[in-house]
Design a protein around this motif. Structure first.
Motif, mmCIF file in Angstrom:
data_model
loop_
_atom_site.group_PDB
_atom_site.id
_atom_site.type_symbol
_atom_site.label_atom_id
_atom_site.label_comp_id
_atom_site.label_asym_id
_atom_site.label_seq_id
_atom_site.Cartn_x
_atom_site.Cartn_y
_atom_site.Cartn_z
ATOM 1 N N PHE A 110 -4.831 0.242 -2.289
ATOM 2 C CA PHE A 110 -3.580 0.017 -1.573
ATOM 3 C C PHE A 110 -2.697 -0.962 -2.355
ATOM 4 N N ALA A 111 -1.412 -0.730 -2.323
ATOM 5 C CA ALA A 111 -0.465 -1.555 -3.076
ATOM 6 C C ALA A 111 -0.368 -2.956 -2.493
ATOM 7 N N THR A 112 -0.340 -3.952 -3.374
ATOM 8 C CA THR A 112 -0.075 -5.324 -2.958
ATOM 9 C C THR A 112 1.422 -5.472 -2.679
ATOM 10 N N HIS A 113 1.786 -6.632 -2.134
ATOM 11 C CA HIS A 113 3.199 -6.870 -1.824
ATOM 12 C C HIS A 113 4.050 -6.815 -3.093
ATOM 13 N N GLY A 114 3.578 -7.462 -4.170
ATOM 14 C CA GLY A 114 4.347 -7.481 -5.414
ATOM 15 C C GLY A 114 4.473 -6.102 -6.037
ATOM 16 N N GLU A 115 3.383 -5.337 -6.019
ATOM 17 C CA GLU A 115 3.422 -3.983 -6.563
ATOM 18 C C GLU A 115 4.355 -3.096 -5.749
ATOM 19 N N ALA A 116 4.292 -3.221 -4.428
ATOM 20 C CA ALA A 116 5.143 -2.421 -3.561
ATOM 21 C C ALA A 116 6.625 -2.718 -3.812
ATOM 22 N N LYS A 117 6.941 -3.978 -3.993
ATOM 23 C CA LYS A 117 8.335 -4.358 -4.256
ATOM 24 C C LYS A 117 8.816 -3.754 -5.571
ATOM 25 N N ALA A 118 7.970 -3.818 -6.609
ATOM 26 C CA ALA A 118 8.359 -3.287 -7.917
ATOM 27 C C ALA A 118 8.506 -1.774 -7.894
ATOM 28 N N LEU A 119 7.678 -1.105 -7.097
ATOM 29 C CA LEU A 119 7.668 0.362 -7.060
ATOM 30 C C LEU A 119 8.529 0.937 -5.937
ATOM 31 N N ALA A 120 9.163 0.078 -5.167
ATOM 32 C CA ALA A 120 10.013 0.518 -4.047
ATOM 33 C C ALA A 120 9.231 1.375 -3.059
ATOM 34 N N ILE A 121 8.033 0.887 -2.709
ATOM 35 C CA ILE A 121 7.213 1.536 -1.686
ATOM 36 C C ILE A 121 6.825 0.468 -0.671
ATOM 37 N N ASN A 122 6.005 0.823 0.288
ATOM 38 C CA ASN A 122 5.575 -0.131 1.306
ATOM 39 C C ASN A 122 4.254 -0.783 0.907
ATOM 40 N N THR A 123 4.098 -2.047 1.272
ATOM 41 C CA THR A 123 2.823 -2.721 1.065
ATOM 42 C C THR A 123 1.724 -1.938 1.774
ATOM 43 N N GLY A 124 0.648 -1.664 1.054
ATOM 44 C CA GLY A 124 -0.453 -0.901 1.632
ATOM 45 C C GLY A 124 -0.391 0.585 1.349
ATOM 46 N N SER A 146 -1.796 -0.620 -15.302
ATOM 47 C CA SER A 146 -0.632 0.124 -14.846
ATOM 48 C C SER A 146 -0.905 0.659 -13.448
ATOM 49 N N VAL A 147 0.103 0.537 -12.583
ATOM 50 C CA VAL A 147 -0.043 0.953 -11.188
ATOM 51 C C VAL A 147 0.977 2.054 -10.905
ATOM 52 N N PHE A 148 0.506 3.162 -10.301
ATOM 53 C CA PHE A 148 1.346 4.327 -10.049
ATOM 54 C C PHE A 148 1.321 4.677 -8.558
ATOM 55 N N PRO A 149 2.490 4.916 -7.942
ATOM 56 C CA PRO A 149 2.515 5.327 -6.526
ATOM 57 C C PRO A 149 2.010 6.764 -6.407
ATOM 58 N N LEU A 150 0.962 6.971 -5.652
ATOM 59 C CA LEU A 150 0.348 8.300 -5.578
ATOM 60 C C LEU A 150 1.265 9.335 -4.935
ATOM 61 N N ALA A 151 2.167 8.903 -4.070
ATOM 62 C CA ALA A 151 3.081 9.858 -3.441
ATOM 63 C C ALA A 151 4.011 10.503 -4.465
#
Length: 239
Positions: A110-124, A146-151
């Motif tokens: 699940f995305a952390t808060h910082g990762e979510a902000k950078a990727l423009a997704i929601n935390t978790g 490297s972190v990638f949004p699965l959606a």
């Protein structure tokens, strides 16, 4: 009485012998030299004299020493441009180096808060986290995550389990091309695990690059952090 005024100092003779070893290819760039004790035995001198000879080669830029690790053959830093398109393999090939990436870990989480902000997704939100090691001519130059949004990158985790290229994995996930939206550079110290992978000493200086890549529509598809060994890479910022 025998005149000894023209004799070469022992430490200079040791330095010259080691220069010969380097010229003959006995030790290659990045190789660790024998210990001071081993060199002292080879030349029949004390360790202080060996240290003096090695210091001369350090001053010439032929040898680099790392606290607690020993002496290593210096290598010319790899030129690594960071611009609108950052491609690891292309950068190293352009610099005349042989690129290699090793996959250390691939996990869905699940995305952390910082990762979510950078990727423009929601935390978790679900993301793929890819940890790896980058090498040039067989020498480690960087570790990365490297972190990638699965959606937006479906199937990318499976792609990383069979190959190491981010570009190819993104293409498999339906992202044919991407560009760098932002880059931030920070000087940091190597942690214990990073030092192990990079073959440096814990606490040695690293240069951390934090970046976001976007797809052709401008959607963030990669949030990456890379820790470069400072004396093995020259980072060049390009428009």
């Amino acid at each position: 009485m025998r005149d000894t005024s023209s004799k070469t100092p022992i430490w200079q003779a040791i330095a010259q012998a080691l220069r010969g070893d380097l010229a003959e290819g006995r030790y290659m760039a990045g190789d660790k030299l024998p210990t001071e004790a081993a060199l002292a035995e080879r030349f029949g001198v004390n360790r202080h004299t060996v240290r003096h000879g090695i210091s001369a080669l350090v001053d010439e830029g032929l040898i680099r020493t790392r606290r607690g690790a020993g002496a290593f053959v210096a290598s010319t830093p790899t030129d690594y441009p960071i611009g609108r398109k950052v491609r690891f393999h292309d950068n190293l090939i352009a610099a005349g180096r042989v690129p290699e990436k090793r996959v250390l870990l691939v996990e869905d989480r699940f995305a952390t808060h910082g990762e979510a902000k950078a990727l423009a997704i929601n935390t978790g939100d679900p993301v793929c986290s890819y940890h790896g090691l980058s090498l040039a001519d067989g020498q480690p130059i960087a570790v990365f995550e490297s972190v990638f949004p699965l959606a937006r990158t479906p199937g990318i985790s499976a792609a990383f389990r069979v190959q190491s290229s981010v570009t190819e994995a993104l293409a498999t996930a339906g992202v044919p091309d991407y560009t760098r939206a932002s880059t931030r550079l920070t000087a940091v110290r190597a942690g214990a695990t990073q030092a192990l992978h990079l073959q440096v000493t814990e606490g040695d200086p690293l240069l951390r690059s934090t970046g976001v890549n976007v797809d052709l529509a401008g959607n963030p598809i990669e949030y990456g952090r890379t820790w470069f060994v400072g004396d093995r890479v020259t980072l060049t910022l390009e428009n």
